[in-house]
Scaffold this motif. Structure first.
Motif, PDB file in Angstrom:
ATOM      1  N   UNK A   1     -27.165  41.895 -18.367  1.00  0.00           N
ATOM      2  CA  UNK A   1     -26.413  43.146 -18.329  1.00  0.00           C
ATOM      3  C   UNK A   1     -25.365  43.122 -19.439  1.00  0.00           C
ATOM      4  N   UNK A   2     -25.285  44.199 -20.207  1.00  0.00           N
ATOM      5  CA  UNK A   2     -24.293  44.281 -21.279  1.00  0.00           C
ATOM      6  C   UNK A   2     -23.050  44.988 -20.756  1.00  0.00           C
ATOM      7  N   UNK A   3     -21.916  44.319 -20.853  1.00  0.00           N
ATOM      8  CA  UNK A   3     -20.652  44.887 -20.389  1.00  0.00           C
ATOM      9  C   UNK A   3     -20.044  45.722 -21.520  1.00  0.00           C
ATOM     10  N   UNK A   4     -19.907  47.002 -21.264  1.00  0.00           N
ATOM     11  CA  UNK A   4     -19.436  47.907 -22.317  1.00  0.00           C
ATOM     12  C   UNK A   4     -17.961  48.235 -22.159  1.00  0.00           C
ATOM     13  N   UNK A   5     -17.270  48.186 -23.283  1.00  0.00           N
ATOM     14  CA  UNK A   5     -15.861  48.554 -23.343  1.00  0.00           C
ATOM     15  C   UNK A   5     -15.670  49.494 -24.533  1.00  0.00           C
ATOM     16  N   UNK A   6     -14.893  50.507 -24.367  1.00  0.00           N
ATOM     17  CA  UNK A   6     -14.615  51.434 -25.462  1.00  0.00           C
ATOM     18  C   UNK A   6     -13.705  50.738 -26.469  1.00  0.00           C
ATOM     19  N   UNK A   7     -14.261  50.412 -27.629  1.00  0.00           N
ATOM     20  CA  UNK A   7     -13.498  49.670 -28.637  1.00  0.00           C
ATOM     21  C   UNK A   7     -12.588  50.592 -29.443  1.00  0.00           C
ATOM     22  N   UNK A   8     -13.116  51.717 -29.878  1.00  0.00           N
ATOM     23  CA  UNK A   8     -12.294  52.676 -30.602  1.00  0.00           C
ATOM     24  C   UNK A   8     -12.052  52.349 -32.056  1.00  0.00           C
ATOM     25  N   UNK A   9     -12.712  51.317 -32.567  1.00  0.00           N
ATOM     26  CA  UNK A   9     -12.605  50.967 -33.984  1.00  0.00           C
ATOM     27  C   UNK A   9     -13.864  50.238 -34.405  1.00  0.00           C
ATOM     28  N   UNK A  10     -14.099  50.177 -35.706  1.00  0.00           N
ATOM     29  CA  UNK A  10     -15.294  49.493 -36.200  1.00  0.00           C
ATOM     30  C   UNK A  10     -15.065  47.990 -36.102  1.00  0.00           C
ATOM     31  N   UNK A  11     -15.907  47.298 -35.343  1.00  0.00           N
ATOM     32  CA  UNK A  11     -15.661  45.880 -35.055  1.00  0.00           C
ATOM     33  C   UNK A  11     -16.689  44.953 -35.685  1.00  0.00           C
ATOM     34  N   UNK A  12     -17.366  45.429 -36.725  1.00  0.00           N
ATOM     35  CA  UNK A  12     -18.434  44.639 -37.331  1.00  0.00           C
ATOM     36  C   UNK A  12     -18.296  44.652 -38.845  1.00  0.00           C
ATOM     37  N   UNK A  13     -18.496  43.489 -39.474  1.00  0.00           N
ATOM     38  CA  UNK A  13     -18.438  43.398 -40.935  1.00  0.00           C
ATOM     39  C   UNK A  13     -19.752  43.897 -41.526  1.00  0.00           C
ATOM     40  N   UNK A  14     -19.764  44.047 -42.842  1.00  0.00           N
ATOM     41  CA  UNK A  14     -20.986  44.481 -43.519  1.00  0.00           C
ATOM     42  C   UNK A  14     -22.112  43.480 -43.319  1.00  0.00           C
ATOM     43  N   UNK A  15     -21.755  42.205 -43.112  1.00  0.00           N
ATOM     44  CA  UNK A  15     -22.765  41.180 -42.894  1.00  0.00           C
ATOM     45  C   UNK A  15     -23.245  41.070 -41.458  1.00  0.00           C
ATOM     46  N   UNK A  16     -22.691  41.871 -40.568  1.00  0.00           N
ATOM     47  CA  UNK A  16     -23.132  41.860 -39.181  1.00  0.00           C
ATOM     48  C   UNK A  16     -22.301  41.001 -38.257  1.00  0.00           C
ATOM     49  N   UNK A  17     -21.260  40.329 -38.786  1.00  0.00           N
ATOM     50  CA  UNK A  17     -20.401  39.498 -37.950  1.00  0.00           C
ATOM     51  C   UNK A  17     -19.316  40.350 -37.289  1.00  0.00           C
TER      52      UNK A  17
ATOM     53  N   UNK B   1     -15.544  41.283 -36.413  1.00  0.00           N
ATOM     54  CA  UNK B   1     -14.320  41.128 -37.197  1.00  0.00           C
ATOM     55  C   UNK B   1     -13.101  41.223 -36.288  1.00  0.00           C
ATOM     56  N   UNK B   2     -11.974  40.820 -36.822  1.00  0.00           N
ATOM     57  CA  UNK B   2     -10.739  40.778 -36.043  1.00  0.00           C
ATOM     58  C   UNK B   2     -10.336  42.186 -35.606  1.00  0.00           C
ATOM     59  N   UNK B   3      -9.929  42.303 -34.331  1.00  0.00           N
ATOM     60  CA  UNK B   3      -9.533  43.594 -33.783  1.00  0.00           C
ATOM     61  C   UNK B   3      -8.037  43.828 -33.979  1.00  0.00           C
ATOM     62  N   UNK B   4      -7.624  45.086 -33.865  1.00  0.00           N
ATOM     63  CA  UNK B   4      -6.200  45.397 -33.902  1.00  0.00           C
ATOM     64  C   UNK B   4      -5.532  44.805 -32.666  1.00  0.00           C
ATOM     65  N   UNK B   5      -4.231  44.623 -32.723  1.00  0.00           N
ATOM     66  CA  UNK B   5      -3.499  44.020 -31.607  1.00  0.00           C
ATOM     67  C   UNK B   5      -3.688  44.806 -30.313  1.00  0.00           C
ATOM     68  N   UNK B   6      -3.613  46.118 -30.395  1.00  0.00           N
ATOM     69  CA  UNK B   6      -3.750  46.949 -29.195  1.00  0.00           C
ATOM     70  C   UNK B   6      -5.145  46.833 -28.592  1.00  0.00           C
ATOM     71  N   UNK B   7      -6.162  46.889 -29.437  1.00  0.00           N
ATOM     72  CA  UNK B   7      -7.534  46.765 -28.942  1.00  0.00           C
ATOM     73  C   UNK B   7      -7.764  45.379 -28.351  1.00  0.00           C
ATOM     74  N   UNK B   8      -7.189  44.353 -28.992  1.00  0.00           N
ATOM     75  CA  UNK B   8      -7.357  42.995 -28.472  1.00  0.00           C
ATOM     76  C   UNK B   8      -6.692  42.840 -27.110  1.00  0.00           C
ATOM     77  N   UNK B   9      -5.552  43.475 -26.904  1.00  0.00           N
ATOM     78  CA  UNK B   9      -4.899  43.421 -25.588  1.00  0.00           C
ATOM     79  C   UNK B   9      -5.793  44.057 -24.522  1.00  0.00           C
ATOM     80  N   UNK B  10      -6.427  45.160 -24.859  1.00  0.00           N
ATOM     81  CA  UNK B  10      -7.331  45.806 -23.902  1.00  0.00           C
ATOM     82  C   UNK B  10      -8.561  44.941 -23.664  1.00  0.00           C
TER      83      UNK B  10
END
Length: 367
Positions: A211-227, A229-238
């Motif tokens: 089962x995939x647990x979905x959370x609304x990220x609200x920002x682009x969380x993937x690098x061009x290479x598919x890895x 990437x670091x989230x903003x402080x607010x998104x990381x707290x959530x």
């Protein structure tokens, strides 16, 4: 051109850079393969099998002194660096920032050093991708460690003594290691869920029966290479609050989240651990780059509030036979890419060569 394969000298390293199978293919293609006696023994590849494959068994000094290209798993020690022939090449897997003295010594010896840990994530480099091949081993072994450490069975069992419910496994990070952990836990009969900040991996997770647990990220969380990437402080707290809610119900948590070139993100806080079930197990695969759990310790098991936190290091080395097989195929693909007609070709217009070359002609190119 002479290829040299020394025995790994790093503590607890049991892998070998070339297996007899791959050494044999290279020998048949006209390469002279020099293998240090005993180099493959810890991975269950005996000297006789290398000799039969066409390799020449020699002492360590000859491997370094006579080889045009030295192939290793771990970065060379300072002593091994001094043994390298001036102007030779070296291929291993390491982060230059963690091996500054070694990198300086390699440059001083005018060794052209490549690190496969720096491979770009492009289609042409897939056959050389040691990080993915070794992460496959680590993801598999992490679940086995958890299965041993937990006090419960993974599968649901219907017995004369009643029905036993299956273990609940949560995997954080759905890269190569995470996907292999999911697949292994499912094969053992666990109920598996997974979380990743990249929505694109949902289909892969669900295809493995998790089962995939979905959370609304609200920002682009993937690098061009598919890895990831670091989230903003607010998104990381959530994200931390979201994960804390889900680890409460898990019997086993396997964490695999990493950000290339940076410290691993904290995903499980000490407070979240306190909210977990008594007897739960965390296996932190990111512990070598700082850890995904705030309480993890590299190379140690920690028990906190009844939760056991495992910080295993260098898991691929604990399954050296297959880890070496995959590594050898990766490194031989790279070797064929950087050589032509028996000569090393250092073309910095090639993205693969440009990204992996750490030292060349006395200069340090990656720090």
């Amino acid at each position: 051109m002479n290829i040299g394969v020394p025995k790994e000298t790093a503590a607890n390293e049991r892998r070998v850079a070339l297996t007899p199978e791959v050494a044999g293919r290279l020998a048949k293609s006209g390469w002279a393969v020099l293998v240090e006696r005993g180099a493959g023994e810890a991975a269950s590849f005996g000297d006789e099998s290398y000799g039969t494959a066409g390799a020449t068994l020699v002492a360590a000094a000859e491997v370094f002194g006579q080889s045009d290209v030295v192939l290793k798993v771990q970065p060379p020690s300072i002593e091994e660096t001094r043994r390298c022939r001036e102007g030779a090449a070296l291929v291993a897997s390491f982060q230059p920032s963690a091996e500054r003295e070694t990198v300086s010594q390699l440059a001083a010896r005018k060794v052209t050093a490549f690190s496969l840990a720096l491979l770009p994530r492009i289609t042409r480099a897939q056959a050389m991708d040691v990080l993915s091949s070794q992460a496959t081993v680590a993801g598999y072994k992490a679940v086995l460690l958890a299965a041993v450490a937990t006090g419960r069975l993974f599968p649901m069992l219907v017995t004369a003594a009643g029905t036993l419910t299956p273990a609940r496994v949560l995997v954080l990070g759905a890269g190569v290691a995470g996907l292999q952990a999911i697949a292994t836990a499912r094969r053992l009969g666990a109920v598996v869920s997974a979380f990743d900040v990249r929505p694109a991996v949902k289909e892969q997770v669900e295809s493995l029966g998790a089962k995939f647990l979905e959370m609304e990220i609200g920002e682009h969380a993937e690098t061009a290479g598919g890895y990831a990437k670091e989230l903003s402080d607010e998104t990381h707290r959530r994200e931390l609050a979201f994960i804390a809610q889900h680890v409460k119900d898990a019997d086993v948590v396997v964490t695999t989240a990493a950000i290339p070139g940076k410290r691993a993100p904290i995903l499980i806080t000490a407070e979240a651990v306190r909210g977990m079930r008594l007897g739960a197990v965390i296996v932190d695969l990111a512990v070598e780059t700082g850890g995904n759990c705030e309480l993890s310790q590299a190379g140690n098991d920690v028990i906190h509030n009844g939760v056991r936190i495992l910080g295993p290091v260098n898991l691929p080395s604990t399954l050296p036979y297959h880890a070496s097989q995959m590594y050898a195929r990766n490194v031989s693909s790279f070797l064929l890419h950087v050589t032509r007609d028996g000569k090393l070709v250092v073309d910095f217009d090639d993205e693969i060569i440009r990204d992996t070359c750490v030292t060349h002609a006395g200069e340090i190119r990656k720090t």
